[in-house]
Design a protein around this motif. Sequence first.
Motif, PDB file in Angstrom:
ATOM      1  N   MET A   1      78.651  33.038  52.476  1.00  0.00           N
ATOM      2  CA  MET A   1      79.219  34.358  52.573  1.00  0.00           C
ATOM      3  C   MET A   1      80.010  34.650  51.309  1.00  0.00           C
ATOM      4  SD  MET A   1      80.575  34.708  56.464  1.00  0.00           S
ATOM      5  CE  MET A   1      80.214  36.431  56.650  1.00  0.00           C
ATOM      6  N   THR A   2      80.093  35.920  50.998  1.00  0.00           N
ATOM      7  CA  THR A   2      80.806  36.375  49.812  1.00  0.00           C
ATOM      8  C   THR A   2      81.788  37.467  50.198  1.00  0.00           C
ATOM      9  OG1 THR A   2      78.914  35.856  48.404  1.00  0.00           O
ATOM     10  CG2 THR A   2      80.503  37.398  47.532  1.00  0.00           C
TER      11      THR A   2
ATOM     12  N   GLY B   1      85.540  30.735  38.281  1.00  0.00           N
ATOM     13  CA  GLY B   1      85.102  29.343  38.127  1.00  0.00           C
ATOM     14  C   GLY B   1      85.924  28.341  38.910  1.00  0.00           C
ATOM     15  N   ARG B   2      87.024  28.771  39.466  1.00  0.00           N
ATOM     16  CA  ARG B   2      87.889  27.894  40.268  1.00  0.00           C
ATOM     17  C   ARG B   2      87.163  27.509  41.555  1.00  0.00           C
ATOM     18  NH1 ARG B   2      94.038  29.427  40.284  1.00  0.00           N
ATOM     19  NH2 ARG B   2      93.151  30.925  38.858  1.00  0.00           N
ATOM     20  N   ARG B   3      87.233  26.234  41.944  1.00  0.00           N
ATOM     21  CA  ARG B   3      86.600  25.751  43.178  1.00  0.00           C
ATOM     22  C   ARG B   3      87.611  24.899  43.929  1.00  0.00           C
ATOM     23  NH1 ARG B   3      81.575  25.276  44.945  1.00  0.00           N
ATOM     24  NH2 ARG B   3      80.720  25.912  42.951  1.00  0.00           N
ATOM     25  N   LEU B   4      87.596  25.037  45.252  1.00  0.00           N
ATOM     26  CA  LEU B   4      88.528  24.267  46.080  1.00  0.00           C
ATOM     27  C   LEU B   4      87.794  23.769  47.316  1.00  0.00           C
ATOM     28  CD1 LEU B   4      91.514  23.414  46.329  1.00  0.00           C
ATOM     29  CD2 LEU B   4      91.933  25.556  47.507  1.00  0.00           C
ATOM     30  N   ARG B   5      87.905  22.482  47.587  1.00  0.00           N
ATOM     31  CA  ARG B   5      87.280  21.895  48.776  1.00  0.00           C
ATOM     32  C   ARG B   5      88.168  22.187  49.984  1.00  0.00           C
ATOM     33  NH1 ARG B   5      83.313  18.443  47.368  1.00  0.00           N
ATOM     34  NH2 ARG B   5      83.420  17.257  49.282  1.00  0.00           N
TER      35      ARG B   5
ATOM     36  N   PHE C   1      84.926  26.396  48.604  1.00  0.00           N
ATOM     37  CA  PHE C   1      84.759  27.801  48.247  1.00  0.00           C
ATOM     38  C   PHE C   1      85.075  27.940  46.770  1.00  0.00           C
ATOM     39  CE2 PHE C   1      88.915  27.212  50.149  1.00  0.00           C
ATOM     40  CZ  PHE C   1      89.793  27.822  49.268  1.00  0.00           C
ATOM     41  N   SER C   2      84.493  28.963  46.162  1.00  0.00           N
ATOM     42  CA  SER C   2      84.682  29.156  44.730  1.00  0.00           C
ATOM     43  C   SER C   2      84.994  30.619  44.436  1.00  0.00           C
ATOM     44  CB  SER C   2      83.441  28.706  43.962  1.00  0.00           C
ATOM     45  OG  SER C   2      82.318  29.459  44.364  1.00  0.00           O
ATOM     46  N   PHE C   3      85.660  30.812  43.315  1.00  0.00           N
ATOM     47  CA  PHE C   3      86.023  32.143  42.860  1.00  0.00           C
ATOM     48  C   PHE C   3      85.191  32.494  41.637  1.00  0.00           C
ATOM     49  CE2 PHE C   3      89.750  30.345  44.929  1.00  0.00           C
ATOM     50  CZ  PHE C   3      90.035  31.328  45.847  1.00  0.00           C
ATOM     51  N   SER C   4      85.068  33.771  41.384  1.00  0.00           N
ATOM     52  CA  SER C   4      84.265  34.208  40.250  1.00  0.00           C
ATOM     53  C   SER C   4      84.851  33.747  38.913  1.00  0.00           C
ATOM     54  CB  SER C   4      84.077  35.730  40.271  1.00  0.00           C
ATOM     55  OG  SER C   4      85.305  36.393  40.428  1.00  0.00           O
TER      56      SER C   4
ATOM     57  N   THR D   1      93.963  39.095  40.158  1.00  0.00           N
ATOM     58  CA  THR D   1      92.719  39.351  39.456  1.00  0.00           C
ATOM     59  C   THR D   1      91.636  39.622  40.488  1.00  0.00           C
ATOM     60  OG1 THR D   1      93.372  37.807  37.712  1.00  0.00           O
ATOM     61  CG2 THR D   1      91.040  38.400  37.832  1.00  0.00           C
ATOM     62  N   ALA D   2      90.958  40.752  40.357  1.00  0.00           N
ATOM     63  CA  ALA D   2      89.867  41.082  41.275  1.00  0.00           C
ATOM     64  C   ALA D   2      88.661  40.215  40.961  1.00  0.00           C
ATOM     65  CB  ALA D   2      89.507  42.556  41.145  1.00  0.00           C
ATOM     66  N   GLY D   3      87.978  39.802  42.025  1.00  0.00           N
ATOM     67  CA  GLY D   3      86.798  38.980  41.836  1.00  0.00           C
ATOM     68  C   GLY D   3      86.088  38.701  43.148  1.00  0.00           C
ATOM     69  N   ARG D   4      85.248  37.694  43.113  1.00  0.00           N
ATOM     70  CA  ARG D   4      84.417  37.333  44.257  1.00  0.00           C
ATOM     71  C   ARG D   4      84.802  35.940  44.740  1.00  0.00           C
ATOM     72  NH1 ARG D   4      79.802  36.746  41.625  1.00  0.00           N
ATOM     73  NH2 ARG D   4      79.814  34.500  41.845  1.00  0.00           N
ATOM     74  N   LEU D   5      84.800  35.766  46.051  1.00  0.00           N
ATOM     75  CA  LEU D   5      85.023  34.456  46.665  1.00  0.00           C
ATOM     76  C   LEU D   5      83.754  34.108  47.423  1.00  0.00           C
ATOM     77  CD1 LEU D   5      88.010  32.947  48.326  1.00  0.00           C
ATOM     78  CD2 LEU D   5      85.996  33.198  49.726  1.00  0.00           C
ATOM     79  N   ASP D   6      83.177  32.958  47.126  1.00  0.00           N
ATOM     80  CA  ASP D   6      81.951  32.493  47.787  1.00  0.00           C
ATOM     81  C   ASP D   6      82.278  31.297  48.665  1.00  0.00           C
ATOM     82  OD1 ASP D   6      80.018  34.252  46.488  1.00  0.00           O
ATOM     83  OD2 ASP D   6      80.463  33.125  44.659  1.00  0.00           O
ATOM     84  N   LEU D   7      81.911  31.392  49.947  1.00  0.00           N
ATOM     85  CA  LEU D   7      82.084  30.271  50.875  1.00  0.00           C
ATOM     86  C   LEU D   7      80.845  29.399  50.832  1.00  0.00           C
ATOM     87  CD1 LEU D   7      83.580  32.094  53.976  1.00  0.00           C
ATOM     88  CD2 LEU D   7      84.799  30.886  52.161  1.00  0.00           C
TER      89      LEU D   7
END
Length: 91
Positions: A1-2, A31-35, A26-29, A15-21
């Motif tokens: 999901m996004t 480049g940040r990723r968090l388990r 999950f990751s942010f547009s 900062t506006a962006g996208r979050l991908d589950l």
Amino acid sequence: MTYAVVLSADDGPGTAGRLDLEPDSFSFSDGRRLRYSDLLDIYLERSPNKPPSLVLQPRSGERLRLVSMEGLGALHELAEEIFDARVKTAA
């Protein structure tokens, strides 16, 4: 999901962006990723003069605040998705 979100770290500027589950993270547009297993706390926060936000506190690193650009319903859905994924990865 996004999801379309505004992300801020440690109450800094957003900062506006996208979050991908994803299944285990999950990751942010940006480049940040968090388990999910690295999350210490997850909670919804409402405070005067600020939009409702989802706060994610990792075990180490910056506290992240997410504001949904899709509305309050999407914010609650996102909170539930992240909470459920965290529980599943902990089992």
